[in-house]
Design a protein around this motif. Sequence first.
Motif, PDB file in Angstrom:
ATOM      1  N   VAL A   1       6.736  -1.863  -2.130  1.00 15.54           N
ATOM      2  CA  VAL A   1       6.722  -2.612   0.296  1.00 15.54           C
ATOM      3  C   VAL A   1       5.193  -2.479   0.589  1.00 15.54           C
ATOM      4  O   VAL A   1       5.186  -3.228   1.610  1.00 15.54           O
ATOM      5  CB  VAL A   1       7.332  -0.695   0.648  1.00 15.54           C
ATOM      6  CG1 VAL A   1       7.233  -0.754   1.807  1.00 15.54           C
ATOM      7  CG2 VAL A   1       8.421  -0.079  -0.323  1.00 15.54           C
ATOM      8  N   ALA A   2       4.378  -1.976   0.200  1.00 15.88           N
ATOM      9  CA  ALA A   2       3.039  -1.684   0.249  1.00 15.88           C
ATOM     10  C   ALA A   2       2.759  -3.486   0.587  1.00 15.88           C
ATOM     11  O   ALA A   2       1.774  -3.896   1.041  1.00 15.88           O
ATOM     12  CB  ALA A   2       2.093  -0.966  -0.289  1.00 15.88           C
ATOM     13  N   GLU A   3       3.326  -3.846  -0.854  1.00 14.65           N
ATOM     14  CA  GLU A   3       2.762  -5.421  -1.073  1.00 14.65           C
ATOM     15  C   GLU A   3       3.243  -6.582   0.028  1.00 14.65           C
ATOM     16  O   GLU A   3       2.977  -6.980   0.846  1.00 14.65           O
ATOM     17  CB  GLU A   3       3.772  -5.972  -1.677  1.00 14.65           C
ATOM     18  CG  GLU A   3       2.907  -6.338  -2.784  1.00 14.65           C
ATOM     19  CD  GLU A   3       3.526  -7.237  -4.497  1.00 14.65           C
ATOM     20  OE1 GLU A   3       3.796  -8.142  -4.508  1.00 14.65           O
ATOM     21  OE2 GLU A   3       3.199  -6.211  -5.792  1.00 14.65           O
ATOM     22  N   LEU A   4       4.541  -6.408   0.002  1.00  8.74           N
ATOM     23  CA  LEU A   4       5.246  -6.637   1.687  1.00  8.74           C
ATOM     24  C   LEU A   4       4.762  -6.380   2.509  1.00  8.74           C
ATOM     25  O   LEU A   4       5.055  -7.648   3.548  1.00  8.74           O
ATOM     26  CB  LEU A   4       6.914  -6.050   1.205  1.00  8.74           C
ATOM     27  CG  LEU A   4       8.021  -6.531   0.889  1.00  8.74           C
ATOM     28  CD1 LEU A   4       9.153  -6.109   0.961  1.00  8.74           C
ATOM     29  CD2 LEU A   4       8.415  -7.937   0.339  1.00  8.74           C
ATOM     30  N   LEU A   5       4.233  -5.488   2.850  1.00 10.99           N
ATOM     31  CA  LEU A   5       3.839  -5.061   4.557  1.00 10.99           C
ATOM     32  C   LEU A   5       2.785  -5.842   4.376  1.00 10.99           C
ATOM     33  O   LEU A   5       2.111  -6.540   5.507  1.00 10.99           O
ATOM     34  CB  LEU A   5       3.427  -3.724   4.500  1.00 10.99           C
ATOM     35  CG  LEU A   5       3.379  -2.997   5.313  1.00 10.99           C
ATOM     36  CD1 LEU A   5       4.032  -3.142   6.774  1.00 10.99           C
ATOM     37  CD2 LEU A   5       2.587  -1.390   5.443  1.00 10.99           C
ATOM     38  N   GLN A   6       1.541  -5.534   3.419  1.00  9.13           N
ATOM     39  CA  GLN A   6       0.465  -6.730   3.719  1.00  9.13           C
ATOM     40  C   GLN A   6       0.242  -8.047   3.774  1.00  9.13           C
ATOM     41  O   GLN A   6       0.054  -9.116   4.214  1.00  9.13           O
ATOM     42  CB  GLN A   6      -0.283  -6.164   1.791  1.00  9.13           C
ATOM     43  CG  GLN A   6      -1.489  -4.950   2.308  1.00  9.13           C
ATOM     44  CD  GLN A   6      -2.040  -5.020   0.409  1.00  9.13           C
ATOM     45  OE1 GLN A   6      -2.689  -4.429   0.675  1.00  9.13           O
ATOM     46  NE2 GLN A   6      -1.538  -6.351  -0.451  1.00  9.13           N
ATOM     47  N   ALA A   7       2.007  -8.604   2.740  1.00 14.04           N
ATOM     48  CA  ALA A   7       1.894 -10.077   2.890  1.00 14.04           C
ATOM     49  C   ALA A   7       2.610 -10.520   4.407  1.00 14.04           C
ATOM     50  O   ALA A   7       1.712 -10.867   4.971  1.00 14.04           O
ATOM     51  CB  ALA A   7       3.251 -10.637   1.532  1.00 14.04           C
ATOM     52  N   SER A   8       3.684  -9.837   4.774  1.00 13.70           N
ATOM     53  CA  SER A   8       3.743 -10.050   6.152  1.00 13.70           C
ATOM     54  C   SER A   8       2.957  -9.681   7.061  1.00 13.70           C
ATOM     55  O   SER A   8       3.235 -10.669   7.708  1.00 13.70           O
ATOM     56  CB  SER A   8       4.772  -8.768   6.985  1.00 13.70           C
ATOM     57  OG  SER A   8       5.239  -8.342   5.836  1.00 13.70           O
ATOM     58  N   LEU A   9       1.785  -8.044   7.403  1.00 12.22           N
ATOM     59  CA  LEU A   9       0.631  -8.372   8.303  1.00 12.22           C
ATOM     60  C   LEU A   9      -0.117  -9.964   8.145  1.00 12.22           C
ATOM     61  O   LEU A   9      -0.887 -10.403   9.267  1.00 12.22           O
ATOM     62  CB  LEU A   9       0.105  -7.240   8.335  1.00 12.22           C
ATOM     63  CG  LEU A   9       0.775  -6.088   8.374  1.00 12.22           C
ATOM     64  CD1 LEU A   9      -0.352  -4.568   8.552  1.00 12.22           C
ATOM     65  CD2 LEU A   9       0.604  -5.776  10.241  1.00 12.22           C
TER      66      LEU A   9
END
Length: 766
Positions: free
Chosen positions: A41-49
């Motif tokens: 989730v952290a990775e996804l959040l980082q990527a989208s932001l």
Amino acid sequence: MPSIVAAIVGRRREAPRVRPRSVIPGRQRWDIGVVLGRPRVAELLQASLRESRGIEMVYANPATGRLLVCHDTALSRGEVDQLVRKTVALAARQAMTLTGSMPPKPGVMPSRGRRRQNTGSALVVSGGAAVALVVTRATFVRPSPLVGLGGVVVATVVVVRRAWRRSRLAQHVSAVSLRSKRHPLLQIAGSHKRQFYVASCASILVQILDMVPSILISWMAVVLITGKSAALVRLGLASVASQLWFLTGVTALASVVAAVLSFIAGVLWRDLAQSVQQEWRTEMYAHVQRVGLRYLEGERTTRIAGILTNDINQLGRFFAASADYFLKLGTSFLVLVPVFLFLTPGIAWVAFLPVPIVAWLSFSYHERSASDLATSSENVSLLNSQLVNNLEASATVKSFGAEQYEIDRIHHLSAVYRQTNRRIDKRAAAYTPTVRMCAMVSLSGILLLGGLDVLAGTLPFGVFNSLVGAPQLVLWQLPGLGDAVDQYQRTVAALGRVLDLRSLQVEPGGSGRPLDVAKVQGEMVLDGVTFAYPGRPPVLRNVSMRMAARKTTGIVGVTGAGKTTIAKLMLRFQDVESGRVLLDGLDIREVRLQDLRKAIGFVAQDAFLFDGTIDDNIRYGSFDAEPERVVSAARLAQADDFVEALPSRYDTMIGERGATLSGGQKQRLSLARAIVKSPPIVILDEATSAVDNETEAAIQRALKDFARDRTLVIIAHRLSTIRHADWIYVMDRGGVVAEEGTHHELIAREGVYASLWRLQIGEASA
Ligand SMILES: Nc1ncnc2c1ncn2[C@@H]1O[C@H](COP(=O)(O)OP(=O)(O)O)[C@@H](O)[C@H]1O
Ligand SMILES: [Mg+2]
């Protein structure tokens, strides 16, 4: 219905905790509950932001559940707030659809979760089922070979597709595939397609030759046990000894040829990887140099640098590491499946039964270890930064008697780190034995079923003996599948980013009306100019200004009034939305861009010095200027004094090992750079803002001669910088010209300028 209600209630309870911890302009820290212990989730959040406009840096830490966002100050607090909340909800939802359900949130220490146990039990069940199937089918019913094999193929396809879809990289892959009809790998190979095909052929041949010895060795055993091989007798080899010689010879030959070919394939693939990287790097560097500043300004430098280094390296990495693997695996299947179907249709499906299981193991191992490795590296960097922090702050720690508190803190982080690593090690240790177990189960199945067939007389012993070990060749390759598919997806995703960068428009540097720089008079006019940055309100509204030829024009105004934007429009870094910018009466959009920029010297607000000597930096752009010109320009810019005081004077390196220069010194060097260029028009954008008043006055005196036959545009917020200008424009908020005139006229007018002047004079004397 109740289940729907329960689902909604359940999800409500899951509603992520999203709370700002600290907010300062340009930087926000958040507590994001849903990130805690969930690296994906952290990775996804980082990527989208990171994809969002105005966001400069994002760091989501699954070990602490915190998020750090650095952003453009033009984004308001509320905008960032909204963006973070929206993206968190989206990332949580995306993670849910990817995994089917949210992985359990295990507190700070991610511990072994339900899913992990599911994996283990699923494995035992499928393994047991396989054995049971083999045993019962062996004694009672035999499935039709095609149905059995069909089942195995379907299972394999399901496993691979599922793993593919779960990967967050998959969407990039499909996006790239949609964009062009050509296969992404062929797009990457570009002009090296021939080498790609040759290397592919070599890999395929190596794999075929690799399979020969194991079959021939089994054949030799058959010859020894059963006497002469009829097939070899037909070839004219009558005695057992000659047959053994023949088989040994062919085995040795195949091994030697395979080794040589394998070497050639290895060299070809690595060379292809290097050539591909080199070609893309050269092309993309040149492209980025030519892209209009307006496009680059919208991008973060680190992102572009990342594409030019990491992504371009990744383009080659697939060829160097995984292309050979895929070809060999494919070849093994293409050879072995028909051979089994043709020679031993009854046991083909057993031979390949472990394929979907090992493939599944490989994917899930890869996926789990990737997320664990991410957590582990988060944890180690957290531990490191805490340690450094702690050492730097030792005076504070001791003065507050907080030693025990710090010891506990480090101990806790260290324990978290150890826990993650323990899981990684355990999984790595369990992986190979599990794969081996699957392979052995299949081997026993083949032995049993094949043995029964041999007993029944439906399968010749020779064929049985030769084929019994063959599927192992494939099985031992399969464990690398997860890794190789990941490499492929990464490569295609990298290609997507590289192509995005390549789609940014380049400036038409060479087209337009040529301009003789020597004949430029130097009058510049803004005629009713309106301009807005994309997605922002206008910065300049119907602004008209005249920078008279061979005169000095001053532009003052508050920060953000649009002064730098005016300079950018004059240099055509941006184009006006309406109105015109004229040089000697010519619309600058008609002038050849290269010539326009040759005619204008620009000293930017944030003076940039390159890695190199002071001399290199002053002569930048006028590379073959004589040394005397460099020194006299430095003298005019009041840089000569401090340069002479440096250890190697003009040959002093600027940067880490050389002189570290103050802001004012850097500004003076970039001013000298513009003086060496000696253009008919010079724009100084806050070029002396970091220089003290005295030096500034000295620069102004020195520049008088230089400015005599040039158009000088001085942008400043300090009024003393422009008070001697021939004409002054005062910019107001909202992108309009509030006042204009000479210094004395403006003082007499008692307007904005006059009150600013009084304020600054007061400041100066205070
Ligand atoms: N590349 C850009 N993209 C979006 N907005 C920008 C960009 N550069 C400047 N701005 C905005 O345009 C306004 C004017 O900026 P600028 O011309 O640099 O002002 P000044 O030089 O007078 O301080 C500011 O509000 C700034 O935030
Ligand atoms: Mg500015």
